[in-house]
Design an enzyme around this catalytic site. Structure first.
Site, PDB file in Angstrom:
ATOM      1  N   HIS A  44       0.821  -1.215   0.000  1.00 34.47           N
ATOM      2  CA  HIS A  44       0.000   0.000   0.000  1.00 34.47           C
ATOM      3  C   HIS A  44       0.851   1.261   0.000  1.00 34.47           C
ATOM      4  O   HIS A  44       0.330   2.362  -0.210  1.00 34.47           O
ATOM      5  CB  HIS A  44      -0.990  -0.002   1.173  1.00 34.47           C
ATOM      6  CG  HIS A  44      -0.395   0.335   2.512  1.00 34.47           C
ATOM      7  ND1 HIS A  44      -0.046  -0.625   3.440  1.00 34.47           N
ATOM      8  CD2 HIS A  44      -0.096   1.521   3.093  1.00 34.47           C
ATOM      9  CE1 HIS A  44       0.419  -0.036   4.536  1.00 34.47           C
ATOM     10  NE2 HIS A  44       0.400   1.268   4.348  1.00 34.47           N
ATOM     11  N   ASP A  73       0.461  -7.567   1.710  1.00 33.27           N
ATOM     12  CA  ASP A  73       0.784  -6.140   1.818  1.00 33.27           C
ATOM     13  C   ASP A  73       2.295  -5.920   1.774  1.00 33.27           C
ATOM     14  O   ASP A  73       2.859  -5.174   2.576  1.00 33.27           O
ATOM     15  CB  ASP A  73       0.207  -5.525   3.090  1.00 33.27           C
ATOM     16  CG  ASP A  73       0.264  -3.990   3.068  1.00 33.27           C
ATOM     17  OD1 ASP A  73       0.371  -3.423   1.967  1.00 33.27           O
ATOM     18  OD2 ASP A  73       0.235  -3.380   4.152  1.00 33.27           O
ATOM     19  N   GLY A 143       3.485   7.339   7.548  1.00 31.75           N
ATOM     20  CA  GLY A 143       4.886   7.446   7.143  1.00 31.75           C
ATOM     21  C   GLY A 143       5.743   6.335   7.711  1.00 31.75           C
ATOM     22  O   GLY A 143       6.833   6.066   7.215  1.00 31.75           O
ATOM     23  N   SER A 145       4.675   3.188   7.762  1.00 32.83           N
ATOM     24  CA  SER A 145       4.358   1.971   7.011  1.00 32.83           C
ATOM     25  C   SER A 145       5.505   1.572   6.092  1.00 32.83           C
ATOM     26  O   SER A 145       6.041   2.390   5.357  1.00 32.83           O
ATOM     27  CB  SER A 145       3.097   2.185   6.175  1.00 32.83           C
ATOM     28  OG  SER A 145       1.967   2.319   6.986  1.00 32.83           O
TER      29      SER A 145
END
Length: 292
Positions: A44, A73, A143, A145
């Site tokens: 993502h 992910d 930020g 992630s």
């Protein structure tokens, strides 16, 4: 909380952490997985085919997204660089509750920010399907992630992914290894989703609640955009199989090569269920229709 040599450990992890800017709004973090230019981040975060990578020493590179897996992910990127400060990973099956962990990332534009916490568990979390997570009380912010979660020796035990309630969730390092071993995938729809419960009273002829995935963001020139899906639409099912978790959409996207995926969704006042057929893994030539 006291960790011997924390400053040196933190600096080592920071040097392995990168800033990922996919273009458009927002940015995230990533970790140098190998010294020849392999970068790991969240799917993502690396939403498009390319992203700008900024290293700890200020150097910037254009990266190609080589592999993306929306279900896990995770995304792998490649930059043209060698002798990079690669992170060392640890077998996440050995991680135990009570261990101290360090998360490094770039929240709100603060490069190389460090936060620490305690591991609560490693395993599935209720409401998020059967996936395993490293669960801990580290404070994550936009930020973070895609950045590394490391143990007290600076070894990566996970990739920071999301927050659920008061817990931060990271993708275990063993899942990253499985992802890298699985080969390329083109399972990309180009959306950011959030689970919601929809009162059936708002839908024609229903009562109670039904599960859905509201679209928070639709990437330009993505399969979802080409199919005319919009932020605020609520996905209900894929191939007539109702969604019960966010993982159901990721599983529906799996595959390689050109293929069609039929989705049902709600828009506006929820008065009718709409249907759209999305072209995945090839040229974006989608078509849509609506039904009561």
């Amino acid at each position: 909380m006291s960790i011997r040599g924390l400053g040196e450990i933190a600096e080592r992890v920071r040097r392995s952490t990168v800033l990922v800017q996919p273009g458009g709004r927002g940015s995230g973090s990533g970790v140098v997985w190998s010294d020849d230019g392999l970068i790991i981040t969240n799917a993502h975060v690396a939403r498009g085919p390319r992203a700008k990578i900024s290293l700890w020493d200020g150097r910037e590179f254009q990266a190609e997204v080589t592999t993306r897996d929306s279900r896990r992910d995770l995304a792998a990127l490649r930059i043209s660089a060698n002798d990079l400060p690669a992170a060392t990973s640890r077998d996440s099956s050995e991680v135990r509750a009570g261990e101290i962990a360090l998360a490094v990332g770039n929240p709100f534009g603060f490069l190389g920010a460090l936060t620490t916490g305690i591991v609560h568990a490693v395993g599935p979390l209720r409401g998020l399907g059967s996936r395993n997570w490293v669960q801990l009380d580290v404070r994550l912010a936009p930020g973070n992630s895609g950045g590394p979660l490391a143990d007290a020796q600076g070894r990566v035990i996970g990739i920071n992914s999301m927050v659920a309630g008061r817990l931060a969730l990271a993708i275990p390092s063993n899942v990253v290894q499985d992802f890298l071993s699985a080969g390329p995938s083109d399972a990309w729809l180009g959306v950011t989703v959030h689970p919601v419960q929809i009162p059936r009273s708002k839908m024609a002829g229903g009562s109670g609640h039904t599960f859905g995935l509201v679209l928070l963001e639709v990437e330009p020139r993505s399969p979802a955009s080409s199919a005319s899906l919009l932020p605020g639409d609520i996905l209900l099912s894929a191939e007539q199989k109702a969604f019960t978790s966010a993982g159901d959409l990721s599983r529906a996207l799996q595959g390689n090569g050109p293929r069609l995926l039929r989705l049902e969704f709600l828009r506006g006042d929820y008065s009718r269920v709409r249907r759209v057929t999305v072209q995945l893994g090839g040229q974006n030539t989608s078509r849509s229709s609506a039904a009561a």
